[in-house]
Design a protein around this motif. Structure first.
Motif, PDB file in Angstrom:
ATOM      1  N   PHE A  72       0.822  -1.206   0.000  1.00 14.95           N
ATOM      2  CA  PHE A  72       0.000   0.000   0.000  1.00 14.95           C
ATOM      3  C   PHE A  72       0.854   1.252   0.000  1.00 14.95           C
ATOM      4  CE2 PHE A  72      -0.300  -1.119   4.684  1.00 14.95           C
ATOM      5  CZ  PHE A  72       0.348  -0.013   5.213  1.00 14.95           C
ATOM      6  N   LEU A  73       0.240   2.306  -0.529  1.00 17.82           N
ATOM      7  CA  LEU A  73       0.871   3.618  -0.645  1.00 17.82           C
ATOM      8  C   LEU A  73      -0.253   4.618  -0.852  1.00 17.82           C
ATOM      9  CD1 LEU A  73       3.610   5.157  -0.937  1.00 17.82           C
ATOM     10  CD2 LEU A  73       3.428   4.781  -3.403  1.00 17.82           C
ATOM     11  N   GLY A  74      -0.179   5.773  -0.169  1.00 18.22           N
ATOM     12  CA  GLY A  74      -1.262   6.725  -0.330  1.00 18.22           C
ATOM     13  C   GLY A  74      -1.024   8.012   0.427  1.00 18.22           C
ATOM     14  N   PRO A  75      -2.070   8.832   0.543  1.00 22.12           N
ATOM     15  CA  PRO A  75      -1.954  10.109   1.259  1.00 22.12           C
ATOM     16  C   PRO A  75      -1.935   9.900   2.769  1.00 22.12           C
ATOM     17  CG  PRO A  75      -4.183   9.810   0.429  1.00 22.12           C
ATOM     18  CD  PRO A  75      -3.378   8.671  -0.108  1.00 22.12           C
ATOM     19  N   ARG A  76      -1.659  10.964   3.501  1.00 26.42           N
ATOM     20  CA  ARG A  76      -1.493  10.864   4.946  1.00 26.42           C
ATOM     21  C   ARG A  76      -2.742  10.364   5.647  1.00 26.42           C
ATOM     22  NH1 ARG A  76       0.355  16.755   6.488  1.00 26.42           N
ATOM     23  NH2 ARG A  76      -1.349  17.167   5.041  1.00 26.42           N
ATOM     24  N   ASP A  77      -3.924  10.838   5.250  1.00 30.87           N
ATOM     25  CA  ASP A  77      -5.132  10.401   5.951  1.00 30.87           C
ATOM     26  C   ASP A  77      -5.472   8.945   5.647  1.00 30.87           C
ATOM     27  OD1 ASP A  77      -5.952  10.816   3.345  1.00 30.87           O
ATOM     28  OD2 ASP A  77      -7.586  12.171   3.835  1.00 30.87           O
ATOM     29  N   PHE A  78      -4.950   8.404   4.566  1.00 32.32           N
ATOM     30  CA  PHE A  78      -5.099   6.976   4.276  1.00 32.32           C
ATOM     31  C   PHE A  78      -4.367   6.153   5.337  1.00 32.32           C
ATOM     32  CE2 PHE A  78      -2.956   3.374   2.008  1.00 32.32           C
ATOM     33  CZ  PHE A  78      -4.077   2.565   1.818  1.00 32.32           C
ATOM     34  N   TYR A  79      -3.118   6.525   5.630  1.00 35.38           N
ATOM     35  CA  TYR A  79      -2.373   5.811   6.671  1.00 35.38           C
ATOM     36  C   TYR A  79      -3.051   5.961   8.029  1.00 35.38           C
ATOM     37  CZ  TYR A  79       1.322   6.209   3.110  1.00 35.38           C
ATOM     38  OH  TYR A  79       2.050   6.167   1.953  1.00 35.38           O
ATOM     39  N   GLN A  80      -3.536   7.159   8.304  1.00 41.60           N
ATOM     40  CA  GLN A  80      -4.215   7.383   9.572  1.00 41.60           C
ATOM     41  C   GLN A  80      -5.466   6.512   9.673  1.00 41.60           C
ATOM     42  OE1 GLN A  80      -5.096  11.498  10.338  1.00 41.60           O
ATOM     43  NE2 GLN A  80      -6.262  11.074  12.198  1.00 41.60           N
TER      44      GLN A  80
END
Length: 726
Positions: free
Chosen positions: A438-446
């Motif tokens: 996975f890889l994505g924007p900051r709110d995705f990780y959050q």
């Protein structure tokens, strides 16, 4: 392998230890994308860079680098944004040197996938590129002599002690580690596997969770901790939305989905969310595009436009933010089960996951599931067919009341005993998403970190050898991946249906094959599968120079050969190419071209005898222009159904306004004679309070020198145009 992994707390000492034990020729595997332990990689690289007696080969893919502004104006705009979005993200020193062409002679960086376009002008990186399918990556990294694996991992404390997870990257590591351990057992290679704890990584379970014995060394040093590299969301243009709408109508309820990163992936995900949550607006947008007028039969046979009841299951190499959005919208909810016959019964409507009945046991017998082995029982109990208090004991089932029966569903007595004393009430632990990384924007990780454990348990991060192909368990994967729609993007397509996704005609690599070929081939293997490739019809429609067609007669490089052609989508429609003659394919491809290029392509095809003389492109497809497309989608755009950032943006309103204006400035500067630009810069402009604030944001509220005056004037004009919606 060290029986009890050594725990280390100093990144510099770990680097020294690796050199001492596994040097002087270190061949280090790093995960694709997010999972690179930056601080340890930097420490190791620094040692080798300063000592010519050592050699280092980094074997990896998708090296992530922060954007670098090109001009002073871009820097004034971008730097505050970059500082905010990438706060706490550590830079990879080797990446900086590769980009600058300053990699030392005793270091090589060998990659099988580039960040798109990042290495086009880098001859050394091009020479050290490995062209391979993602599913062969572990094999090829091993063949390069890999002797050290470095990977960021997640850790958590539980009742049984510390647990470890490969988190974002179980894609190739387990397969590579197995190859290395086998070589180690044969005494052919001395190897080390190093897990570097990163508290920012979400703890992913299922296949991503590994035992402590996986590692030779586990490093936990605060200097290795930092923010995760994020990929800010990109704007979704009207052409992207059109492609997403077309693709979404080919996805049936109860099907399987794969999508990728970027604006096209976001467009597909958003169209599916719209289909689920505002179906009337979704259908209106389809009607505005003429989707049902031109593709009703194809959609009736292979797709749907109604909202989802069963929902979708995801099987994808890349877990992107769009999948998380689909989970939240109630679209990604079809669970699959890790036992082939059970999955078949669910598919056939013979097993209701919400309410199990004894007839399921009869159906399993009819499907040939009779003598249960230990792993069969374990899978069925995991999914709730057997109660938790049932035990498997050397070919027998032991019930809580002490009774025993032979573990053979062909025996009526066994089935009766299970129904009476050992059967669960409903299925559980259905997986809604299998993904490799996975890889994505900051709110995705959050969102992943804060996800409810039960919901996270429905996500299985796993190897690409499982997701990208059928080979490891064809019967199970075929049952799980019903009505699969593998949706990928390409750069160009030839008129005979071949697709160019990763390289140029001169041999330079733009990105890499990745898993695209495997998913296209897999779609042809699955009885109800389809491959959907998305290609924007026009290249550089608003940029430097004249626009050109992305549908071409021929091209000297291809990623997907013409014999694997299936469905191709541009912003102007769907071309169903499967099982068609070459002439029919050429005609269908012409229908989805930009109309500015149709006459020349048709002339070439007729001159070559590939389309009969006198053929005329149907009237319905002779008005494929950007202006016409904007008109068709205008109502949906105004009503907010097709937003520029469907899932939010890292830009502030001011930053997005400036980003659009600066794009206009670059375009005007590239297409206007210099003397005209200079004259334009001398003309005074009125500056409103709002525009003045924007100019101050990029340090152009005052201009000194002719170049700054021209830039300021062009930006003022562009900001006014953006404000007018131009």
């Amino acid at each position: 392998m060290i029986p009890n992994p050594r725990h280390l707390s100093d990144v510099e000492a770990c680097a020294d230890l690796l050199i001492e034990r596994y040097g002087p020729d270190l061949r280090v595997a790093l995960p694709l994308g997010l999972g690179k332990p930056v601080a340890l990689v930097n420490a190791l690289y620094a040692r080798v860079r300063s000592d010519s007696r050592l050699r280092l080969t980094l074997l990896t893919a998708l090296t992530l680098e922060k954007p670098v502004p090109g001009s002073a104006l871009e820097a004034a705009f971008l730097q505050p944004f970059l500082d905010r979005v990438f706060e706490g993200v550590q830079d990879l020193d080797y990446a900086r040197d590769v980009t600058a062409g300053q990699l030392p002679a005793n270091v090589r960086v060998v990659e099988f996938f580039f960040r798109p376009g990042s290495r086009l002008s880098n001859a050394a990186a091009q020479r050290d590129y490995i062209c391979t399918n993602y599913t062969f990556a572990a094999r090829d990294v091993f063949a390069q002599g890999c002797n050290v694996v470095l990977q960021s991992i997640a850790a958590c404390e539980g009742a049984q002690g510390t647990r470890y997870s490969l988190s974002c990257n179980p894609d190739t590591a387990p397969e590579l580690i197995a190859l290395l351990r086998a070589a180690e057992a044969r005494r052919e290679r001395r190897v080390a596997v190093v897990g570097v704890i990163d508290p920012a990584l979400p703890f992913m379970v299922n296949d991503a969770e590994v035992g402590v014995e996986t590692f030779d060394f586990i490093l936990d040093d605060a200097r290795t901790h930092g923010a995760l590299f994020s990929t800010p969301r990109t704007p979704v243009a009207s052409a992207d939305h059109a492609i997403g709408l077309y693709a979404s109508a080919l996805i049936p309820d109860g099907g399987t989905l794969q999508i990728g990163i970027g604006s096209l992936g976001d467009a597909v995900a958003h169209a599916l969310v719209l289909r689920q949550q505002n179906n009337s607006a979704y259908v209106e947008a389809l009607d505005a595009l003429g989707v049902m007028d031109n593709h009703a039969r194809l959609i009736a046979d292979f797709g749907a436009t109604a909202s989802f009841e069963q929902g979708l299951y995801g099987a994808t190499e890349m877990f992107v933010d769009g999948f998380l959005q689909l989970m939240g919208a109630g679209v990604l909810k079809r669970g699959v089960y890790d036992f082939w016959a059970l999955q078949q019964l669910v598919n056939q409507g013979l097993c209701d996951p919400g309410q199990l009945s004894p007839e399921v046991l009869d159906h399993l017998d009819e499907h040939g599931v009779r003598a249960l082995r230990g792993h069969d029982f374990a899978a069925l109990q995991k999914h709730g067919l057997f109660r938790d208090d049932v035990r498997y004991d050397q070919g027998y089932l032991q019930f809580a009341d002490g009774s025993r029966v032979i573990a053979n569903l062909a025996e009526p007595r066994t089935r009766a005993a299970i129904a009476r004393s050992g059967m669960g009430t409903q299925l559980r632990k259905g997986t809604v998403l299998h993904a490799g990384f996975f890889l994505g924007p900051r709110d995705f990780y959050q969102g992943l970190r804060e996800m409810d454990p039960e919901q996270r348990d429905r996500i299985c991060m796993t190897g690409v050898n499982k997701v990208n192909q059928l080979d490891l368990n064809p019967r199970l994967y075929q049952a799980q991946r019903v009505h699969a729609r593998f949706i990928n993007s390409g750069m160009m397509a030839t008129i005979n249906g071949a697709v160019v996704s990763d390289g140029l005609a001169d041999g330079r690599v733009v990105s890499g094959v990745g898993g695209q070929y495997n998913f296209v081939a897999q779609a042809h293997q699955l009885a109800t599968g389809r491959s959907i490739l998305m290609v924007r019809a026009v290249r550089n429609p608003e940029g430097k120079g004249e626009p050109s067609s992305n549908v071409v007669m021929d091209y000297a490089h291809c990623t997907i050969p013409r014999h694997l052609r299936d469905i191709l989508i541009t912003e102007y429609g769907i071309a169903d190419l499967r099982a068609q003659t070459d002439s029919s394919i050429a005609k269908r491809m012409l229908n989805v071209c930009d109309s500015r290029f149709q006459p020349a392509l048709l002339h070439q095809l007729q001159a070559a005898g590939r389309i009969e003389a006198g053929y005329v492109i149907p009237e319905a497809h002779r008005h494929n222009t950007p202006d016409r497309l904007e008109q068709r989608l205008a109502a949906a755009r105004v009503q907010g159904h097709l937003p520029t950032f469907p899932f939010g943006s890292d830009f502030t309103d001011q930053e997005w306004r400036l980003a659009q204006a600066l794009q206009k400035v670059r375009r005007q500067a590239a297409t206007t004679p210099r003397w005209k630009l200079l004259l334009s810069g001398l003309r005074p402009r009125a500056v409103s309070t709002a525009v003045g604030a924007d100019l101050q944001r990029v340090q152009l509220d005052r201009a000194s020198g002719l170049e700054q005056r021209v830039s300021r004037a062009l930006l003022i004009d562009a900001l006014h145009a953006v404000g007018r919606g131009e």
